[in-house]
Scaffold this motif. Sequence first.
Motif, mmCIF file in Angstrom:
data_model
loop_
_atom_site.group_PDB
_atom_site.id
_atom_site.type_symbol
_atom_site.label_atom_id
_atom_site.label_comp_id
_atom_site.label_asym_id
_atom_site.label_seq_id
_atom_site.Cartn_x
_atom_site.Cartn_y
_atom_site.Cartn_z
ATOM 1 N N LEU A 175 71.941 -69.860 27.635
ATOM 2 C CA LEU A 175 72.923 -70.937 27.799
ATOM 3 C C LEU A 175 74.283 -70.523 27.247
ATOM 4 O O LEU A 175 75.326 -70.813 27.833
ATOM 5 C CB LEU A 175 72.422 -72.205 27.091
ATOM 6 N N GLN A 176 74.271 -69.827 26.104
ATOM 7 C CA GLN A 176 75.517 -69.331 25.524
ATOM 8 C C GLN A 176 76.183 -68.347 26.476
ATOM 9 O O GLN A 176 77.402 -68.386 26.695
ATOM 10 C CB GLN A 176 75.222 -68.651 24.180
ATOM 11 N N THR A 177 75.386 -67.455 27.061
ATOM 12 C CA THR A 177 75.920 -66.467 27.989
ATOM 13 C C THR A 177 76.548 -67.128 29.208
ATOM 14 O O THR A 177 77.563 -66.662 29.740
ATOM 15 C CB THR A 177 74.792 -65.512 28.451
ATOM 16 N N LEU A 178 75.965 -68.245 29.633
ATOM 17 C CA LEU A 178 76.483 -68.970 30.789
ATOM 18 C C LEU A 178 77.673 -69.848 30.443
ATOM 19 O O LEU A 178 78.261 -70.478 31.322
ATOM 20 C CB LEU A 178 75.370 -69.839 31.393
ATOM 21 N N GLY A 179 78.016 -69.921 29.143
ATOM 22 C CA GLY A 179 79.132 -70.747 28.731
ATOM 23 C C GLY A 179 78.770 -72.210 28.542
ATOM 24 O O GLY A 179 79.653 -73.056 28.389
ATOM 25 N N ARG A 553 82.100 -64.555 22.199
ATOM 26 C CA ARG A 553 80.716 -64.116 22.110
ATOM 27 C C ARG A 553 79.955 -64.490 23.373
ATOM 28 O O ARG A 553 78.766 -64.840 23.337
ATOM 29 C CB ARG A 553 80.023 -64.710 20.886
ATOM 30 N N SER A 554 80.638 -64.476 24.505
ATOM 31 C CA SER A 554 80.010 -64.718 25.800
ATOM 32 C C SER A 554 80.849 -64.014 26.849
ATOM 33 O O SER A 554 81.954 -63.567 26.582
ATOM 34 C CB SER A 554 79.918 -66.217 26.108
ATOM 35 N N ALA A 555 80.294 -63.910 28.053
ATOM 36 C CA ALA A 555 81.018 -63.237 29.130
ATOM 37 C C ALA A 555 81.002 -64.130 30.357
ATOM 38 O O ALA A 555 80.578 -63.740 31.432
ATOM 39 C CB ALA A 555 80.376 -61.888 29.440
ATOM 40 N N CYS A 556 81.438 -65.363 30.148
ATOM 41 C CA CYS A 556 81.323 -66.360 31.213
ATOM 42 C C CYS A 556 82.649 -66.661 31.892
ATOM 43 O O CYS A 556 82.716 -67.548 32.735
ATOM 44 C CB CYS A 556 80.737 -67.652 30.643
ATOM 45 N N LEU A 557 83.723 -65.978 31.515
ATOM 46 C CA LEU A 557 85.018 -66.264 32.117
ATOM 47 C C LEU A 557 85.043 -65.749 33.554
ATOM 48 O O LEU A 557 84.759 -64.580 33.815
ATOM 49 C CB LEU A 557 86.139 -65.609 31.308
ATOM 50 N N ASP A 558 85.339 -66.641 34.477
ATOM 51 C CA ASP A 558 85.413 -66.258 35.882
ATOM 52 C C ASP A 558 86.781 -65.661 36.173
ATOM 53 O O ASP A 558 87.810 -66.248 35.846
ATOM 54 C CB ASP A 558 85.177 -67.466 36.788
ATOM 55 N N ILE A 785 90.283 -77.904 16.431
ATOM 56 C CA ILE A 785 91.224 -78.997 16.216
ATOM 57 C C ILE A 785 90.509 -80.034 15.355
ATOM 58 O O ILE A 785 89.285 -80.133 15.359
ATOM 59 C CB ILE A 785 91.725 -79.621 17.538
ATOM 60 N N LEU A 786 91.294 -80.805 14.615
ATOM 61 C CA LEU A 786 90.730 -81.753 13.652
ATOM 62 C C LEU A 786 90.668 -83.153 14.257
ATOM 63 O O LEU A 786 91.686 -83.680 14.718
ATOM 64 C CB LEU A 786 91.588 -81.759 12.385
ATOM 65 N N THR A 787 89.476 -83.749 14.275
ATOM 66 C CA THR A 787 89.328 -85.154 14.632
ATOM 67 C C THR A 787 89.111 -85.948 13.342
ATOM 68 O O THR A 787 89.104 -85.387 12.243
ATOM 69 C CB THR A 787 88.160 -85.375 15.601
ATOM 70 N N TRP A 788 88.912 -87.245 13.488
ATOM 71 C CA TRP A 788 88.773 -88.097 12.298
ATOM 72 C C TRP A 788 87.586 -87.690 11.430
ATOM 73 O O TRP A 788 87.669 -87.690 10.209
ATOM 74 C CB TRP A 788 88.630 -89.564 12.726
ATOM 75 N N ASN A 789 86.494 -87.293 12.074
ATOM 76 C CA ASN A 789 85.265 -87.060 11.310
ATOM 77 C C ASN A 789 84.718 -85.644 11.408
ATOM 78 O O ASN A 789 83.649 -85.362 10.889
ATOM 79 C CB ASN A 789 84.175 -88.042 11.760
ATOM 80 N N GLN A 790 85.431 -84.718 12.049
ATOM 81 C CA GLN A 790 84.904 -83.356 12.132
ATOM 82 C C GLN A 790 85.975 -82.377 12.605
ATOM 83 O O GLN A 790 87.023 -82.770 13.132
ATOM 84 C CB GLN A 790 83.710 -83.303 13.090
ATOM 85 N N ARG A 791 85.661 -81.097 12.409
ATOM 86 C CA ARG A 791 86.460 -80.029 13.010
ATOM 87 C C ARG A 791 85.819 -79.687 14.352
ATOM 88 O O ARG A 791 84.659 -79.286 14.405
ATOM 89 C CB ARG A 791 86.474 -78.793 12.106
ATOM 90 N N LEU A 792 86.579 -79.854 15.416
ATOM 91 C CA LEU A 792 86.050 -79.637 16.753
ATOM 92 C C LEU A 792 86.306 -78.185 17.150
ATOM 93 O O LEU A 792 87.430 -77.792 17.475
ATOM 94 C CB LEU A 792 86.719 -80.603 17.733
ATOM 95 N N ASN A 793 85.250 -77.376 17.081
ATOM 96 C CA ASN A 793 85.333 -75.955 17.403
ATOM 97 C C ASN A 793 85.779 -75.743 18.846
ATOM 98 O O ASN A 793 85.572 -76.594 19.705
ATOM 99 C CB ASN A 793 83.957 -75.317 17.156
ATOM 100 N N VAL A 794 86.375 -74.591 19.112
ATOM 101 C CA VAL A 794 86.925 -74.310 20.441
ATOM 102 C C VAL A 794 85.868 -74.453 21.530
ATOM 103 O O VAL A 794 86.148 -74.983 22.620
ATOM 104 C CB VAL A 794 87.564 -72.901 20.495
ATOM 105 N N ASN A 795 84.632 -74.031 21.259
ATOM 106 C CA ASN A 795 83.591 -74.154 22.277
ATOM 107 C C ASN A 795 83.166 -75.601 22.469
ATOM 108 O O ASN A 795 82.921 -76.050 23.594
ATOM 109 C CB ASN A 795 82.386 -73.282 21.903
ATOM 110 N N ASP A 796 83.061 -76.360 21.370
ATOM 111 C CA ASP A 796 82.743 -77.778 21.490
ATOM 112 C C ASP A 796 83.868 -78.517 22.203
ATOM 113 O O ASP A 796 83.632 -79.412 23.019
ATOM 114 C CB ASP A 796 82.514 -78.392 20.107
#
Length: 910
Positions: A175-179, A553-558, A785-796
């Motif tokens: 799933l990670q590999t598929l992005g 850490r993936s190769a899913c970019l088209d 990026i920072l939301t009210w209750n968490q740090r939203l990672n680039v992948n999330d």
Amino acid sequence: MSLILLLSSLFINSSPNLIQPISPIFTVINNRVSEEQASNGQDLLDRALISYQQEQYAPALKMFQQADVAFQTSGDKLNQALALNYLSLTYQQLGQLADAQQATEESLQLLKNKNDSKDYLSILAQTLNTQGQLQLAKGETEKALTSWQEASNTYSKIGDEIGKLGSKINQAQALQTLGLYRRATNTLEEIKLNLDKQADSLLKVTGLLSLGNTLRVVGHVDKSRNILTEGCQIQGKLLQLETVCNPTLSASLNNTNIGKPNPEQEKLAEILLSLGNTAQAQQDIEAAIQFYQRSASISQKQTTQLQAQLNQLRLVLQSGGDKFASTQGLSQEIISQIANLSAKIENLPASRSNIYARINFAQMLLKLGKTGFLTKDVIAQNNCTSADSLCNAAKIVATGFQQAETLADVRSQAYALGTLGSLYEYTQQWTEARTLTQQALKLAEGIQARDIAYRWQWQLGRILSATGNPEENQQGAIAAYDRAVKSLKSIRRDLVTVNRDAQFSFRDEVEPVYREYVSLLLPKTGEPSAENLDKARKVIESLQLAELDNFFRSACLDTKPVEIDEIDTQKQTAVIYPVLLSDRLSIILSLPHQQKNKSLKLYTVILAKQEFQAQVKELQQEIFLKSPREFLKTSKQMYEWLIRPIEADLANSRVKNIVFVLDGNLQSIPISALYDQRKKQYLIQKSYNIAITPGLELLPPQSVSQNRLQALIGGLSEARDTFPAIPGVKDELEQIKDVLATRGNFINENFTQQNIEDAVKSFPGGILHLATHGKFSSKAEDTFILTWNQRLNVNDFSSVLKTRESKQQAAIDLLVLSACETAAGDSRAALGIAGIAVQSGARSTLATLWTVNDEATAALMIEFYKQIAQNQKKAEALRNAQLILLSGKLNPVFKHPYYWAPFVLVGNWQ
């Protein structure tokens, strides 16, 4: 004895095969079994498994084949299917994928008559797992995912938790590999919840170890450290060695429980080894060294001990590399460690892991030679008895080659021969280096081991470019580099998903291939051919893509080849590719309005790489001093290097837009603030709209349409996490409402991941404006990026934005991140901007290189949106907004580049 004489005495003769073992060191394979010794299939199968586990794949293959025949003769279809499954795994280890495919298909054919027995379901699940592994190796990731899902369901039917765990972990990596990061994360979290329900046991620890390793592979290094620590603590408690899991505490390893090998003890050593690898990935070098030391002390297995000791020594040498280079020497303690390792490695029995240990040790000694400790004079005078000599390295690798040949392990043979070639390359014995490298390459290509082949293609290119007839070898070197780059493209997934224990170092083993190839294609003097110039441009694009693959850490970019005219139909755009080479700055300029074969031009600025990088660093520092004099001094020098050479051609072409494909740490400098001393103006004050792209291949051609000029807005004005309040955010969002039709307006406690996701799904507009803290880093796990209750990672964050795709909504036209900044001290932090820009799916991203004060940010954003509302293109709208701040009309303080220069447009500029 010199290196050349040593290797000659070992195995060089005048025969066409060059490499000939004189006295095989490993002539008897302990578990080899003859037909007389084992007359039944089960005995053959058991013995084959032992050989397989000892990494003696060729003998194992023969016995699995014999077991297959024996079971077929006796009519035992179930065990025949099992033997064929193991046969497929062995073929895969030997690189024979076609044979592996056939064995798996035959195994599944035997299993087509379904039944509910536990033995049947167990073998079926194993075969499905093997099929998934084979499909992944062939690049069929979606099929692999399906196979592993079926395997997991089958293991569930028989209550095999360890089998189910392995299949689930395989699914997460696919799933990670598929992005599909959200699904991968959910799968990993499900695995963790299931493990939490189990009582403390060796099975639970094994699961935590597998999960921790997987999290490290997919880039979640902090989570990996936590999971591995939990497993370590459970196992340490069972052995009364609880403090061993904390690198800051002294740990007594001479415990009475440490004695004869036992599974619990070895599992603890494995976990400590993995903790060391994860700590290394976190750049926590001290902790990594501690974990490696403890792993080696606890383990009774020679393979684990050596791996831990090699990793530990490599880290010690890397962390002290500058010291060794300057003092021309090592501490006596390190010399002693090298000698001890050398003695252990010399006596290793034959197996693939042990052969690789030999090669890794030799490569470490070679790196020591390159730091200056092992000079060529030392090598020539050495009698090969000193443990730290390259002669000793050659002996160790030569023995490894002999063992690999005895085992018929072609992969290991290719690896060993190529490493010997690199030793010859270092000592400039070019003929031998070339011959050995070509033989290694032939072996690697013969088994389609492209991860090894690219190394020797690269090595052959280096050797050819350094020797012989310049013109003839230049073409050969270019061809070799071209093959290396193509091999790297074909193993994109392998480069980023392979276990970090054997992970490619992108900076050391991937990036230089591209840069050296560009250096060959773009000569220091004279004009390159039009073909080579176009090749160089494409190689630069490929490097940008490879760097983003490594980032995610993936190769899913088209990607697909894109001509500039497909994006800029009016032919008003120039594309600039500055690439920093070891001794020069090469700039490729792509201009419109010309025939295709004449649209590219090369400009060369002779200067040392170190000098250029020092100026970049100085410019980054001076922008924050807000002193015009100091900033202009450095900025004008950068202008002279980057813009002055192409200035006349830009002016004559009458382009309106210039798009930069920036290289390395150039990504983090404010291009628009480069200063033309002659005309007393910044680049932004000329008639050019400026944008940045990680590569034309990653650009979508569409631009913002007027009927989608709606903005979804939100942000944080209050202090959260460790970040201060941004009081101006509320005013900024309120003013945007006066310019554009808006939705959302998620402020503070309403600015959560779930609220953003829900709004994005149903939002028909094209602009997403987020005014919040965030960090851009050279690592995906540290880009958020920072939301009210968490740090939203680039992948999330990417998963949040791409939810609109499931609702058949068009992609975001423009993503605006108005208060983020690049991570301090990270020379490649701006890679995070490109990462967010590409992974978000947005056609364009407007972001900041550093955090600007509220008033300046709000002022620029409002002007930008006013321009957009008047149907201005995005790059033009940004330029006009920056010019308003630069004019000082809104506030004289804003004239300094600190206030207007950090805003960069990444992606489509229209």
